[in-house]
Design a protein around this motif. Structure first.
Motif, PDB file in Angstrom:
ATOM      1  N   LYS D 309       0.885  -1.187   0.000  1.00 40.20           N
ATOM      2  CA  LYS D 309       0.000   0.000   0.000  1.00 40.20           C
ATOM      3  C   LYS D 309       0.907   1.217   0.000  1.00 40.20           C
ATOM      4  O   LYS D 309       1.570   1.499   1.015  1.00 40.20           O
ATOM      5  CB  LYS D 309      -0.855  -0.037   1.264  1.00 40.20           C
ATOM      6  CG  LYS D 309      -1.935   1.007   1.310  1.00 40.20           C
ATOM      7  CD  LYS D 309      -2.841   0.752   2.515  1.00 40.20           C
ATOM      8  CE  LYS D 309      -4.162   1.482   2.366  1.00 40.20           C
ATOM      9  NZ  LYS D 309      -5.173   0.918   3.283  1.00 40.20           N
ATOM     10  N   PRO D 310       0.993   1.939  -1.106  1.00 35.94           N
ATOM     11  CA  PRO D 310       1.931   3.067  -1.159  1.00 35.94           C
ATOM     12  C   PRO D 310       1.604   4.124  -0.109  1.00 35.94           C
ATOM     13  O   PRO D 310       0.451   4.270   0.310  1.00 35.94           O
ATOM     14  CB  PRO D 310       1.733   3.638  -2.575  1.00 35.94           C
ATOM     15  CG  PRO D 310       1.147   2.523  -3.373  1.00 35.94           C
ATOM     16  CD  PRO D 310       0.313   1.743  -2.405  1.00 35.94           C
ATOM     17  N   HIS D 311       2.628   4.903   0.288  1.00 35.26           N
ATOM     18  CA  HIS D 311       2.427   5.980   1.254  1.00 35.26           C
ATOM     19  C   HIS D 311       1.442   7.018   0.739  1.00 35.26           C
ATOM     20  O   HIS D 311       0.719   7.631   1.512  1.00 35.26           O
ATOM     21  CB  HIS D 311       3.767   6.681   1.548  1.00 35.26           C
ATOM     22  CG  HIS D 311       4.644   5.893   2.453  1.00 35.26           C
ATOM     23  ND1 HIS D 311       5.716   5.164   1.999  1.00 35.26           N
ATOM     24  CD2 HIS D 311       4.611   5.709   3.793  1.00 35.26           C
ATOM     25  CE1 HIS D 311       6.307   4.576   3.027  1.00 35.26           C
ATOM     26  NE2 HIS D 311       5.660   4.883   4.125  1.00 35.26           N
TER      27      HIS D 311
ATOM     28  N   ILE E 235      12.648  14.486  -9.637  1.00 32.27           N
ATOM     29  CA  ILE E 235      11.525  13.955  -8.857  1.00 32.27           C
ATOM     30  C   ILE E 235      12.004  12.833  -7.948  1.00 32.27           C
ATOM     31  O   ILE E 235      12.647  11.897  -8.396  1.00 32.27           O
ATOM     32  CB  ILE E 235      10.422  13.417  -9.790  1.00 32.27           C
ATOM     33  CG1 ILE E 235       9.805  14.572 -10.568  1.00 32.27           C
ATOM     34  CG2 ILE E 235       9.357  12.669  -8.998  1.00 32.27           C
ATOM     35  CD1 ILE E 235       8.814  14.155 -11.625  1.00 32.27           C
ATOM     36  N   GLU E 236      11.689  12.984  -6.665  1.00 33.12           N
ATOM     37  CA  GLU E 236      11.956  11.897  -5.726  1.00 33.12           C
ATOM     38  C   GLU E 236      10.656  11.503  -5.074  1.00 33.12           C
ATOM     39  O   GLU E 236       9.671  12.222  -5.158  1.00 33.12           O
ATOM     40  CB  GLU E 236      12.977  12.342  -4.688  1.00 33.12           C
ATOM     41  CG  GLU E 236      14.371  12.343  -5.293  1.00 33.12           C
ATOM     42  CD  GLU E 236      15.454  12.713  -4.306  1.00 33.12           C
ATOM     43  OE1 GLU E 236      15.119  12.967  -3.132  1.00 33.12           O
ATOM     44  OE2 GLU E 236      16.620  12.759  -4.735  1.00 33.12           O
ATOM     45  N   GLY E 237      10.642  10.388  -4.412  1.00 32.43           N
ATOM     46  CA  GLY E 237       9.405   9.980  -3.746  1.00 32.43           C
ATOM     47  C   GLY E 237       8.970   8.637  -4.281  1.00 32.43           C
ATOM     48  O   GLY E 237       9.435   8.168  -5.328  1.00 32.43           O
ATOM     49  N   GLU E 238       8.093   8.018  -3.542  1.00 35.56           N
ATOM     50  CA  GLU E 238       7.687   6.657  -3.803  1.00 35.56           C
ATOM     51  C   GLU E 238       7.036   6.478  -5.170  1.00 35.56           C
ATOM     52  O   GLU E 238       6.980   5.375  -5.705  1.00 35.56           O
ATOM     53  CB  GLU E 238       6.713   6.239  -2.716  1.00 35.56           C
ATOM     54  CG  GLU E 238       6.764   4.773  -2.432  1.00 35.56           C
ATOM     55  CD  GLU E 238       6.019   4.451  -1.163  1.00 35.56           C
ATOM     56  OE1 GLU E 238       6.582   3.731  -0.331  1.00 35.56           O
ATOM     57  OE2 GLU E 238       4.873   4.908  -1.018  1.00 35.56           O
ATOM     58  N   GLU E 239       6.509   7.554  -5.748  1.00 34.77           N
ATOM     59  CA  GLU E 239       5.834   7.412  -7.034  1.00 34.77           C
ATOM     60  C   GLU E 239       6.768   6.808  -8.085  1.00 34.77           C
ATOM     61  O   GLU E 239       6.312   6.054  -8.962  1.00 34.77           O
ATOM     62  CB  GLU E 239       5.325   8.769  -7.543  1.00 34.77           C
ATOM     63  CG  GLU E 239       4.094   9.275  -6.826  1.00 34.77           C
ATOM     64  CD  GLU E 239       4.459  10.122  -5.608  1.00 34.77           C
ATOM     65  OE1 GLU E 239       5.640  10.060  -5.169  1.00 34.77           O
ATOM     66  OE2 GLU E 239       3.579  10.833  -5.101  1.00 34.77           O
ATOM     67  N   MET E 263       2.313  -6.402  -7.246  1.00 36.52           N
ATOM     68  CA  MET E 263       2.203  -6.361  -5.786  1.00 36.52           C
ATOM     69  C   MET E 263       1.583  -5.046  -5.336  1.00 36.52           C
ATOM     70  O   MET E 263       1.736  -4.645  -4.177  1.00 36.52           O
ATOM     71  CB  MET E 263       3.572  -6.577  -5.145  1.00 36.52           C
ATOM     72  CG  MET E 263       4.066  -8.021  -5.300  1.00 36.52           C
ATOM     73  SD  MET E 263       5.538  -8.379  -4.333  1.00 36.52           S
ATOM     74  CE  MET E 263       6.793  -7.780  -5.433  1.00 36.52           C
ATOM     75  N   ILE E 264       0.912  -4.391  -6.272  1.00 33.29           N
ATOM     76  CA  ILE E 264       0.158  -3.176  -5.967  1.00 33.29           C
ATOM     77  C   ILE E 264      -1.164  -3.351  -6.699  1.00 33.29           C
ATOM     78  O   ILE E 264      -1.193  -3.878  -7.812  1.00 33.29           O
ATOM     79  CB  ILE E 264       0.944  -1.933  -6.439  1.00 33.29           C
ATOM     80  CG1 ILE E 264       2.123  -1.698  -5.487  1.00 33.29           C
ATOM     81  CG2 ILE E 264       0.045  -0.704  -6.508  1.00 33.29           C
ATOM     82  CD1 ILE E 264       2.986  -0.520  -5.837  1.00 33.29           C
ATOM     83  N   LYS E 265      -2.239  -2.944  -6.052  1.00 35.90           N
ATOM     84  CA  LYS E 265      -3.572  -3.201  -6.598  1.00 35.90           C
ATOM     85  C   LYS E 265      -3.719  -2.729  -8.045  1.00 35.90           C
ATOM     86  O   LYS E 265      -4.247  -3.454  -8.901  1.00 35.90           O
ATOM     87  CB  LYS E 265      -4.623  -2.531  -5.713  1.00 35.90           C
ATOM     88  CG  LYS E 265      -6.041  -2.849  -6.114  1.00 35.90           C
ATOM     89  CD  LYS E 265      -7.046  -2.457  -5.036  1.00 35.90           C
ATOM     90  CE  LYS E 265      -6.958  -0.987  -4.715  1.00 35.90           C
ATOM     91  NZ  LYS E 265      -8.002  -0.574  -3.760  1.00 35.90           N
TER      92      LYS E 265
END
Lengths: 314, 314, 314, 314, 314, 314
Positions: D309-311, E235-239, E263-265
């Protein structure tokens, strides 16, 4: 032979001696019989059609006959064919020798016999040494002449011995790096693992499977031989069972023909060494025929993959 | 023994003799040692805890000791356990015999030996007959005592011989219906196919695998034996190879441990007859313990299936 | 017919009547149309090319026409062909009958009907007996005429009934040896298991799959029929569900088309009996055409294996 | 119910009403019997041990009893347990209703029935419409109450109808985008595909498989029903076979229980729509219980994967 | 073009313009060289033999040449061939345009670009939006021209963009029904998932795989591009990781080329949407060429199934 | 440390320092909380129960604390446990160092760095050399500290570097025997193949997977790094793609996590060298703990096999 028959391009003319590997009589759509010849030299083989298949012709161009041919190379559905203009059997005056048309290992039988003898000589375990020496001696002649397989890898005269010699050298390097390996077991496993092929296969040339090869297989044949050798030599002790296991398991998995998987460290390593040498042999042969920047033909025993030859390859 | 130990329901009291099949010392969460006993009679086995595991206790209750027990049957996580109130080793005065606590085949060793001998006697091919007779004689004693497996099917004393007798009768019926089958081959295959188990397994009771069983396996062991027998008896001819093939291939597929699949008609049939008899044995044993209208426990070697017993079953 | 068309060797002359099994018009590389005929007698079939495919020719040589041919047998890429010299349709005066060119079961329809009726007569469970009798009667005509499959095994006229008769006899022998089997269930399962093929397949000759055969399949077709029969006959009780299960599961595994695996003992046995009879039929047919000391062609439904015929085979 | 039983953390106190889902009597290592209770409310379930299992206690705390409990939540090997301090059955004065403890679909039975009726009303093919309407009416009551499965997805009261409603809406969207789809077939397939579950499963609560469910399965059950319905309504024509095929094939592959794979476009789409809706249901339920930046538990029917579940998730 | 080349029946005469898709020189059995041409218009392609392959002929009829042909349609082993009577290259006066012979998407590049731009415009997460916009802009030209594959589905000019447009509309419908889905992620996944194909494939026409396509593959190519784009845009971050995962996993399983499964919906849903749209495309194209009451050809990427077109189909 | 904690037999007393690897709080069946400690030294680890889990106790015995323990070794269900009599945290006066309790590679970080540097120094292709050197430098610190895996093989501090050093030596031996191999490619492949693990794994001790490790994996991570390094260093040319391919394909098959199988000779060899070294490491560790004449525990990543140690083993 300056230029091998497989090195010609489509459109080139050919005038040379070749050996008939196989000759199959068929009937064309129009009802006329003809012969399909596979002609070889040490570089490989090429197909040719002979538009005449009278009984005397068929007899004259039997397998293993050396012939003088002239004609032109043509591309037929992506594979080279030789369009014959002329063909005749070689006469004694031509001074040709069958051995000159057959691919053979890059080392002589004597050289290979010497190397293997040296490995056996260095063994310290007398049981392992005696069984190995006995079996090698029993099949000495065939062992030095047979191919390692009918196709895929080391499928040439003396291919079996050459495969064993390469594997022994690889085994030695690996044992140097991993000193817990039992060298005697590993070397004996290398020498004996495919020795059953001298019974499984029909001979060094135009090789096929024997009935015993089909029904029993080289693995079980050699496991039996080890048992009978131990009995004959009066050898008892765990070495017999361990040698049998190493031969039994060298294909690695039940699906690949080993009734038991490797359960001894040296058996597991033998399986790897066998594979590694066989694959290097297949890859080298396929890449030799490929230009930098291109892919090889699909290689069936390598999961039908094509391999790329980088531009910067030597 | 009127009522077997596996026929009690939870809550019932027990007072009887049983034999210790295994005894394992463990430590409870609180640090105290105890013994887990598996106790058996001919109906099967039950677990019991002995809350004391001093050294003399452990010695007194070693495997294969017959004991007098009293206690209560309890259901622990779906399986029956015997909660012990009293336990003592049987004394000579109790007049107990180990043989009374062990499951065994429904035919005597003599009856089975007679039946098999008759089948060998009827063989017409002298090579097949001599090899079969020789090997059966060589392992006569073990053959009549060993189980056919450590678990799954015919896992009782003389199970191996009983499995062979059933299969011979089935083979005979099938050969009557399909007259092209070679009876000699089929019968010899039935008799020899699992004979290597007398080397693969440790013995008739508390059976485990030997090192040779693990590393070589009963199939290859017997293939070797057939080869050596032929040599000893001076028998040559295709029968030797064919018998070896039939034993070699009787598991049916490489994945199931046969390095070659059946490639002779009688080998294919042997594989079917072996399976059919083993499965009937497993099904009968599982369904015996199941009420009409219910499903058996899952049976692992039958693809882990449960079987239904119809209400209208006899 | 003294000598069947499949018994000729290459080079022999032929002069006989045959029936056209199929006739396909094609265009040669040079643009001319021609007919490829498959010609059959009871021994099997052979291919022939007819170098003329005008419209009237195509009409004259339609499938199921009997023809008089003369020509020569030739080996074309390993398979026999008939090189036609002459061909003409049979005339009424030739007195030929289609039935003489079609392979059929070795028992007459009456004999087979009698045997099966006897088995139904012996059933003790009235529900099972009535459902089985009703369905057999409903499809009596087709059941006695259809093949058991379009290829692989029992692919001849009345093959379905012949397969059932063999299986019934095998089922009887097995039930004699394993008395816990419910004979009624086993016999009903044998009789009904493939009866849906009379809907799945197009007919006794030149058999193909119907749309319903492709989309629903003979298994589900017969499961439905059992349900509707029970309703029509007013039969309730577990027998209906159990019969449906036995038919449903007779292919043994989901991958082989059974939505549920066998979960009743007789269902498991039916699967074995079906396989055993089908395989004996395939093996016998392949080995008939093989000389001692040789291997059969590869048999696709037997995992594509070749089988060896020992020299000492009868 | 303000806070569901599954929303407590270890260490928190609990004082609330719950319903007993199951109660299993066992014996502790020390020989004393106890009860393992699974207690549920609409948020899910929790385990609790009751250290007393006298006969009257067992009777008092039977499945589906509502109880008042007090105790503490504890983490036992990674799963929450309720350590009971007090427990008593609810009395009539407590005014509790079983329906308040059972998870149920987010739409009422009436709402779902209305939506489905509307879809049937829009069908244009009278054969498809009549069969669908007849079968839905026949099982109306069960259809609206049953879960779609015993576990994995839509395993709650009215889960079957809710799954069908979601699938119908998805089917409509897809048919809007791909206008070649036959809406009647697709909708009928959605409505009927799992309707056999009302026979396969035991009921809406504490659901297990019936014998018919195990031996025949919901797919074959419904295929039979469609056939009988057509007969009863006097409907003939390809629609019957096509509807049977769509139900038959909706698991997509033989290995997954469909004896025929989808061979009609709408059958292939039904398989996708079924999967997509089932997986969304499983994923939503698992992700609800997971914090951003973490992985869910492994989800068995999704190949045992964990989902992240991403942040930045809503 | 009134009637497409694939719509002719055997026997009909043809007189029209076609484009050469490929031209292969071969040698006939009699040794003469000839050309095998694949000729196409927007309806598909047909084979023709040119019985002359002199060097100038080969040059004149190179791939992508437009030709005027006259001849007759023939059925050769079940596939249509064009028997040429006349052939000549089109001259400028003929006024032919290559674009008229190539199949292309039913929407124009501008329409597709507009739709996709609108989806990107609606994204709310700026990181996802910027990465998606940047990559689409970088490969804008190729993205709008390339096919989605060399064969199987969307294998036409602009097939890649058309596949993306269909998937976006499907994604929108699904997100409307399942509101927990993150639309930005889902849309970005749809747009980027196959964008690596512009590097993997050689171009919009006569498409083959590049060396990089073979050795690295479009999935890893695009995962790398996303990483480099994020770096370039700061750009950084979980995206970034999440977008990479969605592209990485969109083939669904390791065996199908995704080193990690979804592993992500939204990754799981992307896999479904991709499949569903690809399969609808394949089915529609196959069923277009099939008459009601018949089965399509076998469709290889649909597990080699044939699909039935019911009689009552529109 | 004279005698490692794993070298004690059941019944022996222990009095020594150990490090807590993990500490899990649980609740016993009777409701009392307790701690399960895993205690380690360089010989391995042992479990112990601490029958007290008050909050301060839990804090005192957190993972990575060094403790002084006294107690007795016990066999609990076949595995050794330490029954604690006394436990206290080590004080500064005890002079203990965490490094003394952690297993580490047999070579120092400096030695390994030197060997690898030498291999890079010998590379002749400047592109390959620069990319390899850059990436090794970038992750120098982590590369020398991380394990090669969380379990199975080289799962100790510096295991990653040690695995690379062994593989380099093996690669050198093999390249000596097969001179057609490109040493630069092979060495670079060895050095880079698992370098992505420094991002995939959490650190050198108590190692778990990071989210990026789970979602992207070490293979794709390193393929991206190679691409970005080439960009940063301004390197173009086929070497970049080839290095990416070698890393991409080193797991050998799609099922094992490589989106492309090896399609370059050195990639195939890298896969073999990696396997061979990993398996030797696993086998040596398992056989060290096994007596001659016995079998090892089952080794999961070696297909769950047990290995036999012959009596005559050194």
């Amino acid at each position: 032979m300056d230029k091998g028959i497989t090195q010609y391009e489509a459109g080139e003319s050919v005038d040379c001696f070749l050996m008939i590997r196989s000759a199959v009589k068929s009937t064309a759509v129009n009802g006329n019989p003809y012969l399909t010849l596979m002609l070889q030299d040490t570089s490989g083989e090429i197909e040719a059609k002979l538009w005449d298949a009278k009984d005397e012709t068929v007899k004259m161009y039997a397998p293993q006959t050396i012939v003088k041919v002239a004609g032109e190379i043509q591309n037929y559905r992506g594979r080279m064919q030789l369009k014959l203009r002329q063909i005749r059997p070689a006469s004694p005056q031509d001074g040709m020798d069958a051995g000159d048309f057959v691919e053979t290992a890059p080392l002589s039988q004597e050289e290979m016999a010497d190397i293997i003898t040296q490995f056996i000589f260095e063994m310290k375990n007398p049981h392992i040494q005696r069984i190995t020496r006995f079996l090698l001696k029993k099949y000495h002649h065939e062992f030095l002449e047979y191919p390692a397989a009918t196709k895929n890898h080391h499928e040439f005269v003396s291919g079996l011995a050459y495969h064993v010699v390469s594997m022994l050298q690889l085994a030695k390097s690996i044992a140097d790096l991993y000193p817990t390996l039992d060298r005697d077991l590993l070397y004996a496993g290398v020498i004996l693992h495919d020795l059953g092929k001298v019974t499984e296969l029909s001979g060094p040339i135009a090789t096929t499977y024997t009935a015993e090869g089909n029904l029993i297989g080289h693995i079980s044949i050699m496991v039996n031989e080890i048992g009978q050798t131990a009995k004959e030599l009066g050898i008892e002790g765990e070495e017999v069972m361990v040698l049998q296991h190493i031969v039994l398991s060298h294909h690695g998995k039940a699906e690949w023909g080993s009734p038991k998987p490797p359960m001894i460290k040296e058996a597991e390593m033998l399986h790897y060494i066998d594979n590694l040498d066989a694959k290097m042999n297949m890859l080298d042969r396929a890449l030799e025929r490929t230009k930098p920047g291109e892919f090889t033909e699909r290689i069936f025993p390598l999961d039908n993959r094509s391999f790329y030859k980088p531009h910067f390859s030597k």
